[in-house]
Design an enzyme around this catalytic site. Structure first.
Site, mmCIF file in Angstrom:
data_model
loop_
_atom_site.group_PDB
_atom_site.id
_atom_site.type_symbol
_atom_site.label_atom_id
_atom_site.label_comp_id
_atom_site.label_asym_id
_atom_site.label_seq_id
_atom_site.Cartn_x
_atom_site.Cartn_y
_atom_site.Cartn_z
ATOM 1 N N LYS A 121 -6.955 18.753 41.982
ATOM 2 C CA LYS A 121 -7.800 19.838 42.469
ATOM 3 C C LYS A 121 -9.111 19.945 41.689
ATOM 4 O O LYS A 121 -10.138 20.357 42.221
ATOM 5 C CB LYS A 121 -7.045 21.171 42.427
ATOM 6 C CG LYS A 121 -5.747 21.163 43.231
ATOM 7 C CD LYS A 121 -5.952 20.754 44.675
ATOM 8 C CE LYS A 121 -4.626 20.345 45.321
ATOM 9 N NZ LYS A 121 -4.761 19.653 46.583
ATOM 10 N N GLU A 204 -10.426 29.897 39.180
ATOM 11 C CA GLU A 204 -11.398 29.795 40.252
ATOM 12 C C GLU A 204 -11.689 31.212 40.724
ATOM 13 O O GLU A 204 -10.811 32.072 40.710
ATOM 14 C CB GLU A 204 -10.770 28.948 41.362
ATOM 15 C CG GLU A 204 -11.440 28.977 42.679
ATOM 16 C CD GLU A 204 -10.586 28.195 43.684
ATOM 17 O OE1 GLU A 204 -10.598 26.961 43.645
ATOM 18 O OE2 GLU A 204 -9.892 28.838 44.497
ATOM 19 N N ARG A 296 -3.148 14.147 54.355
ATOM 20 C CA ARG A 296 -1.952 13.898 55.190
ATOM 21 C C ARG A 296 -2.103 14.680 56.481
ATOM 22 O O ARG A 296 -3.056 15.420 56.659
ATOM 23 C CB ARG A 296 -0.712 14.376 54.447
ATOM 24 C CG ARG A 296 -0.910 15.846 54.037
ATOM 25 C CD ARG A 296 0.321 16.500 53.517
ATOM 26 N NE ARG A 296 -0.035 17.676 52.742
ATOM 27 C CZ ARG A 296 -0.177 18.899 53.247
ATOM 28 N NH1 ARG A 296 -0.011 19.112 54.544
ATOM 29 N NH2 ARG A 296 -0.502 19.919 52.474
#
Lengths: 495, 180, 537
Positions: A121, A204, A296
């Protein structure tokens, strides 16, 4: 010869709903499909659905489905031309992708390096930022562990502590006040370690009332990258998506175009291959930030399929076989609106705790515009061992209004008995005026907790339900019928 | 016969009213004329309720009725009154002694005093006539006392373990009743 | 079968007068019944509550299948004795449905003198077990009795129909493969200990339940051993050590639910006395409430028994046998709750022809295996030279011979008067009918109170006259009045029911249901081959 030259047999390295979903396309493409089974996983409908059920060994079904070496050797043994990982389990495991490719089998997904890049990430945010895509203010612990908490505070509150290797809402903590920070860091770190075996975390900025909007992209090895529109996945509980729709409702067109373009840009920059999803956070003021990229097929991919008419699994197989994308960007049309509801074995009245039971009766809703991607079968035990998602109900309407009406009808028509599900809760969300007007955000469910609470039963309804129970209760009816005449006809007479 | 059913955490009494032309149930004291006929599909029944007729899906397993009614699934539990009466009695006494079913020797003690145990948990293993028997907790509770240690021998009827019962259930039940 | 055409005018003055009188009688009956069932001294209720005991009627209610009937026997037993203390004779008995099984319930009432057994308690207990034997009914005993009422022990212990008969009957029942269940909710001391011990199943309550031949005080007196009741004969002792009882329960609720579960395991042996294909029941065409306007307010006023039959039988339909012969006896066939019955009712004094008709009809019912319901309103057989010469005695004897030798189940309803030998012929208590029920207006005696008083007064007057005395009007009245009063008291329905001469007073409108349950119960026993004694022709 199958309909996809070069692919005669595919091993689906997965179970349940997604294995069935993938197998359905493979079957249509006349490709032999194989999937994994484990003795403990008795309720896996894929085992009966696929052409070849491949037993994997392991102490638990979960550990078996995560056993890279064993699965690769199975793929080799059965002569699979490709491995489709589905979602979850090993779908975003670069080592697995690598092992598959090393075994000379095609990997239905991006290159292992891409998985690695996007799987981290922190790295993926840097990558996006480097390509001019806005990201939320963040601080990474590994840059300088000593100053992490100070740097996190500088981002400003509320903020989110996340696992670097994270996903699926696991290892995520919202911090609203400085004094909660150290506790949240500890918690996130321990969860990250537990779920991902990687205790790296980062902080974040947390946007209040954010929307979660993501763009589906598709890329081939020939340099083609297209987007297939965006999906709004703001309706979430416990950081996990519950209702997804396409197109995203009530957003400005320039925002829509911007994130679509950014997603394509990012994929192109990463040399992306196969299906992927670029997730964005959209603030109430229309600002958007890159969140992460999922390498995916997504759970919610069917809404995209419904509005574009493109079978994403088929595209994945084609791309994996080295064929070019079947449509260019200009050929992709977006028609109507699609909504997906995740039907989960959980109790919305008890903070969405997973429910267990046995599927005693299953009658999916049917009809034009209704798609039911089920991973369950009657008689199947629902245990805490797997994800509580039982099935997905996807509807496609001419417009959003029609899709909502259709979804509500379909939810009410869907009969799943034997295990507590969120069917009725989903229906209440869809019926909520704020949902109808497109005022959605990730805090929608907690914010409307009171409105979404289970409405009390009317007295007559309660009596009707109790009547059904009594009249279908073997003991009760046997006792009623056991009362002989003339006693029964006399009622409760006393002299 | 089950005459009480739990729906959404509330218990209702459901009694047959005999001596009527049709089947009448007294639900919490209110009479309702009801009937049930099989529907076309598996698990489907048609409920006649007063003047109304409604298609309903109903299945049951282990005394629990799962009913899909007017677009919503419900769970109705038939109350086993005898089991409940027994549970209440244990809860009221607050304590239960587990007695030796036969004379023997303690082979193993599996719990410690003060330990919380769940129904079915192994408490002690005893041996008698070369056969080992597991002494298990008959219900949830706390181990109040382990009366005999490993190696101790005892006569039939000797107290092996004393359990203190948790009566949260009965308290919750009483609270529910008060609410009603 | 045709419906009886009622000739009653429900708007007529007479109907209204009778109705008012009978409603008053029923009110009085219900008042007394309510008192016997529910009125208790606060002290007794407090003691019950202190021991955590439920009232006997609530115990029965819990035991019965919900929403089903209960036919209680002799709710006013002992009401004229023991200063009215032993209400319902301190025990509740009746037939009800438990887990789908037709059963007798026999429940001690601990709210009266600790459930002590008075002589009439014993008689009621024996009677209820006789009913069980005759009608092959399982018995559930709810035991909670302090034992025999010692001040009256001589009246309840030693005779044929005394306490021993209870245990004898229990043994007979078991021998007949008819199960019994005892729920021990209080102490079963001395003889009482044999009730659970002779029952096939016994549940005993922890705490309140106790079974011992001698209670702690007696043990102390006899052997000096000091022991508490629980150690001496409590639930754990009996279910773990002695094996006197089978199950221990921690609450009355648990014991009752367990009892119901035990009963549910019993077989349903079928009803050999009923036809294979039952006929659906049909309510009477005429409203049974009209019975109140049919029974006269004076016992001397005659009424048509067909009007009573019309308000008891299915569809008020009746096939009358020999409608034009021996008309003071009404005979015929009908159905009650779908079950076939022959009915024999009095429409006046019994003459030779009515006696012969009765005897013949009883034989027909036996030939056809039809149970017989006797509706009594009888002053007796006709007297006088002409009737003696025609052999009223031998015709009456034929009636009695046929009735006594009858093999089909017999049921008697004391609709009004029951006097003299008419009581015998019409299946009085002595004739082992399965059940006898009385209406509140019922009167019974060897003769009517007036006749008896006059007869006794005449005897006295003649004695005095022989002694040369003449009696004044006042003196004659002084002889008559006490006789009249004592006869009136002893011929009342309340006196009769107090002494268990019947199985209870019932409200006339309940007759159909009471007979329905009685007929159903009686059908458990196969009907034997009928065989009569020698008829005098």
């Amino acid at each position: 010869m199958t309909k996809v030259p070069g692919i005669g047999k595919v091993l689906i390295a997965n179970r349940g709903e997604i294995a069935v979903r993938v197998a359905r396309t493979l079957r249509r493409l006349e490709i032999t499909c194989a999937a994994l089974t484990h003795p403990d996983d008795t309720g896996n409908p894929a085992a009966a659905f696929v052409d070849e059920a491949c037993p994997v060994e392991g102490e638990s079904a979960i550990s078996a489905y995560l056993d890279i070496d064993q699965i690769v050797s199975i793929a080799k043994r059965i002569g699979a031309d490709a491995v489709h990982p589905g979602y979850g389990f090993l779908a975003e495991n670069a080592d697995f992708a690598e092992a598959v490719e090393r075994a000379g089998i095609r990997w239905v997904g991006p290159a292992p390096e891409t998985i690695r890049l996007m799987g981290d990430k922190i790295e993926s945010r840097r990558f996006a930022a480097a390509h001019g895509i806005p990201v939320t203010p963040a601080a990474s612990e590994e840059d300088d562990p000593a100053s992490f908490s100070e740097r996190a505070k500088e981002i400003g509150f509320p903020l989110l502590i996340k696992a670097a290797a994270g996903g699926g809402g696991k290892g995520m903590q919202i911090v609203r006040h400085p004094h909660e920070l150290s506790h949240a860091i500890d918690l996130a770190r321990s969860e990250a370690k537990r779920y991902f075996d990687d205790d790296r975390i980062f902080a974040e900025r947390y946007l209040d009332e954010p929307r979660h909007v993501e763009v589906q992209i598709m890329a081939d090895e020939h340099g083609h990258v297209v987007h297939l529109g965006e999906r709004d996945c703001s309706i979430q509980r416990r950081f996990q998506k519950l209702i997804e729709e396409s197109p995203a409702p009530a957003i400005e067109e320039d925002l829509r175009e911007r994130i679509r373009a950014q997603a394509v840009l990012l994929a192109r920059a990463a040399g992306y291959r196969n299906a992927g999803t670029v997730e964005f956070i959209v603030a109430p003021d229309g600002e958007s930030c890159f969140l992460e990229m999922n390498t995916r097929l997504q759970v919610e991919h069917p809404v995209t399929e419904m509005v574009t008419g493109i079978d994403l699994v088929e595209e994945q197989i084609r791309v994996a076989a080295g064929h070019p994308l079947s449509s260019g960007q200009d050929e992709i049309r977006f028609e109507g609106a699609a909504i997906e509801c995740r039907i989960c074995a959980e109790d919305p009245e008890r903070d969405f705790q997973p429910a267990v039971g046995r599927i005693l009766l299953l009658r999916p809703a049917k009809g034009p515009g209704i798609r039911f991607d089920g991973g369950i079968a009657e008689g199947q035990d629902v245990t805490a061992a797997f994800d509580p998602m039982l099935a997905k109900l996807i509807v496609h309407g001419r417009d959003r209004e029609e899709a909502i009406v259709l979804a509500r009808q379909a939810l009410a028509q869907t009969v799943i008995l034997g295990c507590t599900t969120n069917l009725a809760f989903l229906e209440r969300v869809l019926a909520h005026p704020d949902f109808i007007s497109g005022r959605v955000e990730t805090g929608f469910i907690p914010a409307h907790r009171t409105d979404l609470a289970l409405p009390p039963l009317a007295e007559e309804e309660r009596a009707a339900l109790l009547s059904v129970a009594a009249l279908t209760d073997r003991d009760f009816m046997a006792s009623v019928e056991a009362v002989p005449e003339p006693y029964a006809s006399m009622g409760d007479w006393q002299n | 016969m089950a005459t009480e059913f739990d729906l959404e955490g509330l218990c209702s009494s459901v009694l047959p009213v005999h001596g009527q032309d049709a089947l009448v149930l007294s639900i919490d004291g209110r009479p309702f004329r009801v009937g049930l006929t099989p529907g076309r599909a598996t698990g489907e029944v048609v409920l006649e309720f007063g003047e109304e007729r409604e298609r309903v899906f109903a299945v049951q397993r282990g005394g629990i009725h799962f009913i899909h009614f007017r677009g919503r699934a419900h769970r109705v539990e038939a109350i086993d009154a005898l089991a409940r009466a027994r549970k209440r009695a244990v809860a009221e006494s607050g304590e239960e002694s587990l007695l030796a079913p036969m004379p023997g020797v303690v082979v193993r003690v599996a719990v410690e005093a003060d330990e919380e145990v769940e129904a079915g948990d192994l408490l002690m293993v005893i041996e008698s006539m070369k056969l080992q028997t597991s002494i298990r907790a008959p219900h949830d509770g706390r181990v109040a006392e382990i009366c005999l240690g490993t190696g101790a021998s005892f006569e039939q009827g000797a107290t092996l373990v004393r359990l203190e019962t948790r009566d949260e259930d009965s308290e919750a039940e009483q609270a529910k009743e008060r609410e009603r | 079968m045709r419906r009886i055409e009622s000739r009653i005018d429900p708007r007529g003055e007479e109907f209204k007068r009778f109705r008012a009188a009978n409603l008053e009688r029923v009110r009085e009956f219900r008042r007394r019944q309510h008192d016997a069932r529910f009125e208790r001294r606060q002290r007794d209720l407090d003691r019950l509550a202190h021991h955590g005991k439920t009232f006997v009627r609530d115990r029965i209610k819990q035991l019965l299948d919900p929403g089903t009937p209960f036919l209680e026997f002799s709710s006013l037993a002992a009401n004229t004795e023991y200063d009215g203390e032993a209400k319902s004779a301190s025990v509740v008995t009746g037939i009800g449905i438990v887990a789908g099984h037709e059963t007798i319930i026999r429940a001690d009432d601990p709210s009266i003198k600790g459930g002590a057994w008075y002589p009439l308690t014993v008689k009621k207990n024996v009677r209820c077990l006789d009913i069980a034997i005759e009608n092959r009914l399982p018995v559930i005993h709810i035991c909670d009795s302090a034992g025999g009422f010692l001040p009256l022990q001589s009246e309840l212990f030693a005779d044929r129909i005394s306490a021993g008969r209870i245990f004898r009957n229990q043994a007979i029942l078991s021998r007949m493969d008819i199960p019994q269940l005892a729920l021990v909710f209080g102490h079963c001391t001395a003889g009482g200990a044999y009730i659970p011990a002779l029952s096939d199943y016994a549940v005993i309550l922890r705490g309140n339940g106790g079974i011992f031949l001698g209670g702690p005080p007696l043990v102390k007196a006899a052997t000096g051993e000091i022991v508490d009741a629980d150690t001496l004969g409590g639930a754990d002792l009996h279910t773990r050590t002695s094996g006197v009882a089978d199950y221990a329960a921690d609450s009355e609720e648990e014991a009752i639910l367990l009892g119901r579960e035990i009963v549910s395991t019993w077989r349903q042996p079928g009803k050999p006395g009923l036809e294979e294909d039952p006929v659906a029941a049909e309510a009477p065409y005429y409203d049974p409430e009209e019975l109140y306007g049919i029974i006269p307010d004076d016992i001397k006023i005659q009424f048509d028994m067909r009007e009573v039959i019309a308000r008891i039988v299915d569809g008020s339909r009746f096939h009358e046998y020999q409608p034009d012969y021996g008309t003071t006896l009404v005979c015929g066939y009908a159905r009650i709750w779908g079950m076939r019955v022959g009915l024999i009712g009095n429409n006046g004094v019994l003459f030779n022809d009515s006696s012969l008709k009765g005897a013949h009809f009883i034989e027909l019912c036996n030939q056809n295996r039809t149970p017989i319901v006797f509706l009594q309103n009888i002053t007796g057989f006709m007297v006088g030279r002409e009737y003696e010469a025609r052999g009223i005695c031998k015709d009456g004897a034929k009636f009695i011979m046929a009735q006594a030798g009858s093999a089909v189940p017999k049921f008697t309803v004391m609709v009004n008067g029951s006097f003299g030998a008419g009581n015998y012929a019409m299946c009085g208590r002595a004739y082992d009918g399965r059940f006898v029920f009385s209406w509140p207006n019922h009167q019974i005696g060897i003769m009517g109170a007036d006749q008896a008083a006059n007869t006794l007064a005449d005897v006295k007057i003649r004695q005095r006259e022989r002694a040369g005395e003449t009696l004044s009007e006042d003196e004659i009245e002084a002889i008559r009045r006490p006789v009249l009063e004592s006869f009136a008291r002893e011929s009342s329905a309340y006196y009769a029911t107090s002494h268990l001469w019947d199985d209870g007073i019932i409200d006339p409108v309940d007759t159909r249901n009471a007979l329905g349950i009685a007929l159903s119960a009686a059908a458990n026993t196969p009907i034997e081959e009928p065989r009569y004694g020698v008829m005098r022709f």
